[in-house]
Design a protein around this motif. Structure first.
Motif, PDB file in Angstrom:
ATOM      1  N   TYR A  75       0.826  -1.208   0.000  1.00  0.00           N
ATOM      2  CA  TYR A  75       0.000   0.000   0.000  1.00  0.00           C
ATOM      3  C   TYR A  75       0.865   1.265   0.000  1.00  0.00           C
ATOM      4  CZ  TYR A  75      -3.588   3.387   1.214  1.00  0.00           C
ATOM      5  OH  TYR A  75      -4.422   4.474   1.194  1.00  0.00           O
ATOM      6  N   ILE A  76       1.914   1.266   0.812  1.00  0.00           N
ATOM      7  CA  ILE A  76       2.792   2.446   0.877  1.00  0.00           C
ATOM      8  C   ILE A  76       3.484   2.669  -0.464  1.00  0.00           C
ATOM      9  CG2 ILE A  76       4.828   3.456   1.997  1.00  0.00           C
ATOM     10  CD1 ILE A  76       4.021   1.814   4.515  1.00  0.00           C
ATOM     11  N   GLU A  77       3.916   1.585  -1.104  1.00  0.00           N
ATOM     12  CA  GLU A  77       4.539   1.685  -2.426  1.00  0.00           C
ATOM     13  C   GLU A  77       3.561   2.244  -3.452  1.00  0.00           C
ATOM     14  OE1 GLU A  77       8.054  -1.635  -2.859  1.00  0.00           O
ATOM     15  OE2 GLU A  77       5.983  -2.304  -3.090  1.00  0.00           O
ATOM     16  N   SER A  78       2.279   1.882  -3.318  1.00  0.00           N
ATOM     17  CA  SER A  78       1.279   2.379  -4.276  1.00  0.00           C
ATOM     18  C   SER A  78       1.110   3.885  -4.193  1.00  0.00           C
ATOM     19  CB  SER A  78      -0.075   1.694  -4.035  1.00  0.00           C
ATOM     20  OG  SER A  78      -0.713   2.204  -2.866  1.00  0.00           O
ATOM     21  N   LEU A  79       1.551   4.476  -3.085  1.00  0.00           N
ATOM     22  CA  LEU A  79       1.471   5.933  -2.911  1.00  0.00           C
ATOM     23  C   LEU A  79       2.731   6.640  -3.405  1.00  0.00           C
ATOM     24  CD1 LEU A  79      -0.159   6.044   0.658  1.00  0.00           C
ATOM     25  CD2 LEU A  79      -1.300   6.280  -1.556  1.00  0.00           C
ATOM     26  N   GLY A  80       3.678   5.860  -3.895  1.00  0.00           N
ATOM     27  CA  GLY A  80       4.864   6.448  -4.516  1.00  0.00           C
ATOM     28  C   GLY A  80       6.072   6.585  -3.616  1.00  0.00           C
ATOM     29  N   TYR A  81       6.046   6.015  -2.423  1.00  0.00           N
ATOM     30  CA  TYR A  81       7.183   6.132  -1.507  1.00  0.00           C
ATOM     31  C   TYR A  81       8.184   4.989  -1.721  1.00  0.00           C
ATOM     32  CZ  TYR A  81       4.535   9.609   1.139  1.00  0.00           C
ATOM     33  OH  TYR A  81       3.847  10.737   1.507  1.00  0.00           O
ATOM     34  N   GLU A  82       9.426   5.266  -1.389  1.00  0.00           N
ATOM     35  CA  GLU A  82      10.448   4.226  -1.397  1.00  0.00           C
ATOM     36  C   GLU A  82      10.260   3.370  -0.152  1.00  0.00           C
ATOM     37  OE1 GLU A  82      15.332   3.741  -1.698  1.00  0.00           O
ATOM     38  OE2 GLU A  82      14.454   5.696  -1.212  1.00  0.00           O
ATOM     39  N   VAL A  83      10.186   2.055  -0.346  1.00  0.00           N
ATOM     40  CA  VAL A  83       9.937   1.137   0.770  1.00  0.00           C
ATOM     41  C   VAL A  83      10.971   0.018   0.762  1.00  0.00           C
ATOM     42  CG1 VAL A  83       8.257  -0.307   1.960  1.00  0.00           C
ATOM     43  CG2 VAL A  83       7.456   1.608   0.575  1.00  0.00           C
ATOM     44  N   PHE A  84      11.623  -0.182   1.904  1.00  0.00           N
ATOM     45  CA  PHE A  84      12.543  -1.304   2.079  1.00  0.00           C
ATOM     46  C   PHE A  84      11.784  -2.429   2.794  1.00  0.00           C
ATOM     47  CE2 PHE A  84      15.186   2.544   2.151  1.00  0.00           C
ATOM     48  CZ  PHE A  84      16.070   2.261   1.129  1.00  0.00           C
ATOM     49  N   GLU A  85      11.835  -3.616   2.210  1.00  0.00           N
ATOM     50  CA  GLU A  85      11.066  -4.729   2.765  1.00  0.00           C
ATOM     51  C   GLU A  85      11.782  -5.368   3.944  1.00  0.00           C
ATOM     52  OE1 GLU A  85       8.439  -8.536   1.224  1.00  0.00           O
ATOM     53  OE2 GLU A  85      10.056  -7.752  -0.052  1.00  0.00           O
ATOM     54  N   THR A  86      11.001  -5.687   4.982  1.00  0.00           N
ATOM     55  CA  THR A  86      11.542  -6.345   6.165  1.00  0.00           C
ATOM     56  C   THR A  86      10.664  -7.531   6.538  1.00  0.00           C
ATOM     57  OG1 THR A  86      12.340  -5.981   8.423  1.00  0.00           O
ATOM     58  CG2 THR A  86      10.277  -4.885   7.804  1.00  0.00           C
ATOM     59  N   TYR A  87      10.855  -8.017   7.758  1.00  0.00           N
ATOM     60  CA  TYR A  87      10.090  -9.161   8.250  1.00  0.00           C
ATOM     61  C   TYR A  87       9.235  -8.748   9.450  1.00  0.00           C
ATOM     62  CZ  TYR A  87      13.751 -11.524   5.606  1.00  0.00           C
ATOM     63  OH  TYR A  87      14.615 -11.908   4.615  1.00  0.00           O
ATOM     64  N   PRO A  88       8.106  -9.395   9.662  1.00  0.00           N
ATOM     65  CA  PRO A  88       7.291  -9.089  10.847  1.00  0.00           C
ATOM     66  C   PRO A  88       7.921  -9.652  12.114  1.00  0.00           C
ATOM     67  CG  PRO A  88       6.286 -10.861   9.585  1.00  0.00           C
ATOM     68  CD  PRO A  88       7.453 -10.376   8.778  1.00  0.00           C
ATOM     69  N   GLU A  89       7.674  -8.962  13.233  1.00  0.00           N
ATOM     70  CA  GLU A  89       8.107  -9.465  14.542  1.00  0.00           C
ATOM     71  C   GLU A  89       7.064 -10.404  15.131  1.00  0.00           C
ATOM     72  OE1 GLU A  89       9.985  -5.666  16.652  1.00  0.00           O
ATOM     73  OE2 GLU A  89       8.145  -5.275  15.535  1.00  0.00           O
ATOM     74  N   ILE A  90       5.783 -10.060  14.872  1.00  0.00           N
ATOM     75  CA  ILE A  90       4.673 -10.851  15.372  1.00  0.00           C
ATOM     76  C   ILE A  90       3.666 -11.040  14.241  1.00  0.00           C
ATOM     77  CG2 ILE A  90       4.931  -9.998  17.730  1.00  0.00           C
ATOM     78  CD1 ILE A  90       2.494  -8.194  17.199  1.00  0.00           C
ATOM     79  N   LYS A  91       2.683 -11.876  14.471  1.00  0.00           N
ATOM     80  CA  LYS A  91       1.603 -12.074  13.501  1.00  0.00           C
ATOM     81  C   LYS A  91       0.306 -12.211  14.271  1.00  0.00           C
ATOM     82  CE  LYS A  91      -0.194 -12.891   9.415  1.00  0.00           C
ATOM     83  NZ  LYS A  91      -0.236 -11.862   8.365  1.00  0.00           N
ATOM     84  N   LEU A  92      -0.620 -11.240  14.091  1.00  0.00           N
ATOM     85  CA  LEU A  92      -1.883 -11.288  14.802  1.00  0.00           C
ATOM     86  C   LEU A  92      -2.665 -12.536  14.410  1.00  0.00           C
ATOM     87  CD1 LEU A  92      -3.154  -7.599  14.813  1.00  0.00           C
ATOM     88  CD2 LEU A  92      -1.681  -8.781  16.441  1.00  0.00           C
ATOM     89  N   THR A  93      -3.079 -13.298  15.414  1.00  0.00           N
ATOM     90  CA  THR A  93      -3.741 -14.579  15.205  1.00  0.00           C
ATOM     91  C   THR A  93      -4.996 -14.652  16.065  1.00  0.00           C
ATOM     92  OG1 THR A  93      -1.590 -15.624  14.831  1.00  0.00           O
ATOM     93  CG2 THR A  93      -3.432 -17.083  15.302  1.00  0.00           C
ATOM     94  N   GLY A  94      -6.050 -15.255  15.528  1.00  0.00           N
ATOM     95  CA  GLY A  94      -7.268 -15.415  16.314  1.00  0.00           C
ATOM     96  C   GLY A  94      -8.268 -16.285  15.583  1.00  0.00           C
ATOM     97  N   TYR A  95      -9.388 -16.559  16.273  1.00  0.00           N
ATOM     98  CA  TYR A  95     -10.430 -17.388  15.683  1.00  0.00           C
ATOM     99  C   TYR A  95     -11.776 -17.012  16.275  1.00  0.00           C
ATOM    100  CZ  TYR A  95     -13.149 -21.500  14.372  1.00  0.00           C
ATOM    101  OH  TYR A  95     -14.116 -22.332  13.863  1.00  0.00           O
ATOM    102  N   GLU A  96     -12.781 -16.826  15.407  1.00  0.00           N
ATOM    103  CA  GLU A  96     -14.147 -16.521  15.826  1.00  0.00           C
ATOM    104  C   GLU A  96     -14.198 -15.345  16.809  1.00  0.00           C
ATOM    105  OE1 GLU A  96     -17.224 -17.759  14.911  1.00  0.00           O
ATOM    106  OE2 GLU A  96     -16.096 -18.624  13.263  1.00  0.00           O
ATOM    107  N   GLY A  97     -13.548 -14.264  16.424  1.00  0.00           N
ATOM    108  CA  GLY A  97     -13.611 -13.053  17.235  1.00  0.00           C
ATOM    109  C   GLY A  97     -12.648 -13.013  18.395  1.00  0.00           C
ATOM    110  N   LYS A  98     -11.894 -14.091  18.611  1.00  0.00           N
ATOM    111  CA  LYS A  98     -11.012 -14.175  19.776  1.00  0.00           C
ATOM    112  C   LYS A  98      -9.557 -13.987  19.346  1.00  0.00           C
ATOM    113  CE  LYS A  98     -12.026 -17.058  23.017  1.00  0.00           C
ATOM    114  NZ  LYS A  98     -12.223 -18.290  23.823  1.00  0.00           N
ATOM    115  N   PHE A  99      -8.896 -13.012  19.957  1.00  0.00           N
ATOM    116  CA  PHE A  99      -7.488 -12.728  19.683  1.00  0.00           C
ATOM    117  C   PHE A  99      -6.626 -13.644  20.537  1.00  0.00           C
ATOM    118  CE2 PHE A  99      -3.724 -10.109  20.983  1.00  0.00           C
ATOM    119  CZ  PHE A  99      -3.081 -10.120  19.764  1.00  0.00           C
ATOM    120  N   ASP A 100      -5.629 -14.271  19.925  1.00  0.00           N
ATOM    121  CA  ASP A 100      -4.714 -15.167  20.634  1.00  0.00           C
ATOM    122  C   ASP A 100      -3.366 -14.477  20.799  1.00  0.00           C
ATOM    123  OD1 ASP A 100      -2.951 -17.206  21.471  1.00  0.00           O
ATOM    124  OD2 ASP A 100      -4.214 -18.736  20.540  1.00  0.00           O
TER     125      ASP A 100
END
Length: 394
Positions: free
Chosen positions: A46-71
């Motif tokens: 999305y940021i690249e679509s706005l014309g900015y220079e973006v360096f790709e990295t890795y996530p530290e966490i990943k939001l996970t959940g099921y049926e409305g419940k955040f884990d």
């Protein structure tokens, strides 16, 4: 030609709120500084679509959940998303781009990389503590204590919220010496606001919130309500469209929006907003003076605390995933009780007064002037030392 100061903005890509407020920062600073981003996933795209220079990295966490419940446990402790890998990558990016200043929105791997490389940094966050009596506190409290050690090392911790007692994230904050309330950081400039007669749902993004979208569609069909459902995902959008077509042969009052680049218009013209408890979404809502129905993810203490504050300020209504059947009653209450709209408009006036975009520009500008002043002082001192050496030799 004067060389512009280089600013590197690092974004936590979990949810879209971090991304939108970092874009607001970039939009405010781009005419005065060279701007680049560190990001990943949908945020990077999305940021690249706005014309900015973006360096790709890795996530530290990943939001996970099921049926409305955040884990929270699975979100933080996930072997697939290793902070060490992110830190290594971001050290490489910082060395390559060589910024004068780093702004990190809840991307703490970048802060650690910055410390290694002795680069100055600001931290944007709406959470450095989370008040909760739930079992999640045994994970949240130690993590927040560790993060506050890092927060205290920053130039400043910038909270994109109103000052107390109107702070939406109040129950997620611990006041520390370098913390400053700067006001909302939103992408848009709220103006020409009107009531277009529809309910806007911005629940989307994660599949475990899907049942809210289904239930809201059912309520819309039953009560002939105009709703616009932003899903945040093409897959969720297709699934929801199929479900709505089973509910009614003529779903003209239900607009399903898988993904949008025109959220400003949607918020500007809605009657009120149905959302999860994400901080940025709530700040956008009150900045436009729109009442809210907030349905925080279960077992997500930060969202639950934001939602509680919305309820306390009476600018909206909070309901639980466990009591989703109360959504219809909440919609009726928002429509018929003017107090929510009145309080939302009062908060809108405060948001205009505490403009986060303008304030962050002033903060960065002051730092640049201070840096130039310190540089001139060092140059002058070096000049005087050189003159002294020459005279001593003579």
């Amino acid at each position: 030609m004067v060389k512009l100061m280089k600013i590197l903005i690092s974004v936590c890509g979990e949810g879209f709120g971090h991304t939108t407020r970092c874009i607001a920062v970039a939009e405010e600073l781009k005419n005065h500084y060279d701007i680049a981003f560190i990001a990943y996933g949908k945020s990077k795209n999305y940021i690249e679509s706005l014309g900015y220079e973006v360096f790709e990295t890795y996530p530290e966490i990943k939001l996970t959940g099921y049926e409305g419940k955040f884990d929270i446990k699975k979100s933080i402790f996930n072997k697939e998303y290793n902070p060490t890998k992110a830190i290594k990558r971001e050290r490489e990016i910082i060395k390559h781009y060589n910024p004068d200043l780093i702004i990190s929105d809840c991307k703490y791997s970048t802060i650690i990389a910055s410390k290694f490389l002795k680069k100055p940094y600001y931290i944007i966050t709406n959470q450095n503590y989370t008040k909760t009596d739930k079992k999640e506190k045994f994970i949240v409290y130690p993590v927040m204590s560790m993060l506050n050690v890092i927060n205290r090392s920053a130039e400043e911790v910038l909270v994109p919220d109103l000052p107390l007692p109107y702070t939406i994230c109040e129950y997620n904050l611990k006041i520390i010496d370098n913390l400053e309330f700067i006001g909302p950081l939103i992408r848009y400039k709220p103006k020409n606001i009107k009531d277009g007669g529809y309910i806007l749902s911005v629940i989307g993004g994660f599949e475990y919130r899907y049942r809210i979208l289904k239930y809201l569609a059912e309520i819309a069909v039953k009560n002939d309500l105009n709703v616009k459902l932003v899903c945040g995902s093409w897959g969720v959008g297709r699934e929801l469209e199929s479900y709505v077509n089973k509910l009614t042969d003529n779903p003209k009052n239900i607009e399903i929006i898988p993904f949008t680049n025109n959220m400003e218009k949607l918020i500007k013209n809605c009657s009120f907003i149905v959302c999860h408890g994400g901080h940025s979404t709530i700040m956008e809502g009150i900045s436009f003076g729109k009442p809210l129905i907030v349905i925080p993810d279960l077992n997500h203490p930060e969202q639950e605390n934001n939602a509680k504050k919305v309820q306390d300020l009476a600018c909206g209504i909070t309901i639980s995933h466990n009591e989703i059947e109360k959504l219809e009653m909440a919609i009726n209450e928002i429509q018929n009780n003017k107090i929510y709209a009145e309080n939302a408009k009062k908060l809108k006036k405060l948001c205009k007064q505490y403009n986060g975009r303008e304030n962050i520009r002033k903060i960065i500008s002051k730092r640049l002037k201070r840096k130039k002043r310190n540089l001139m002082t060092r140059i002058k001192q070096e000049y005087l030392r050189t003159i002294h050496k020459i005279r001593t030799k003579i």
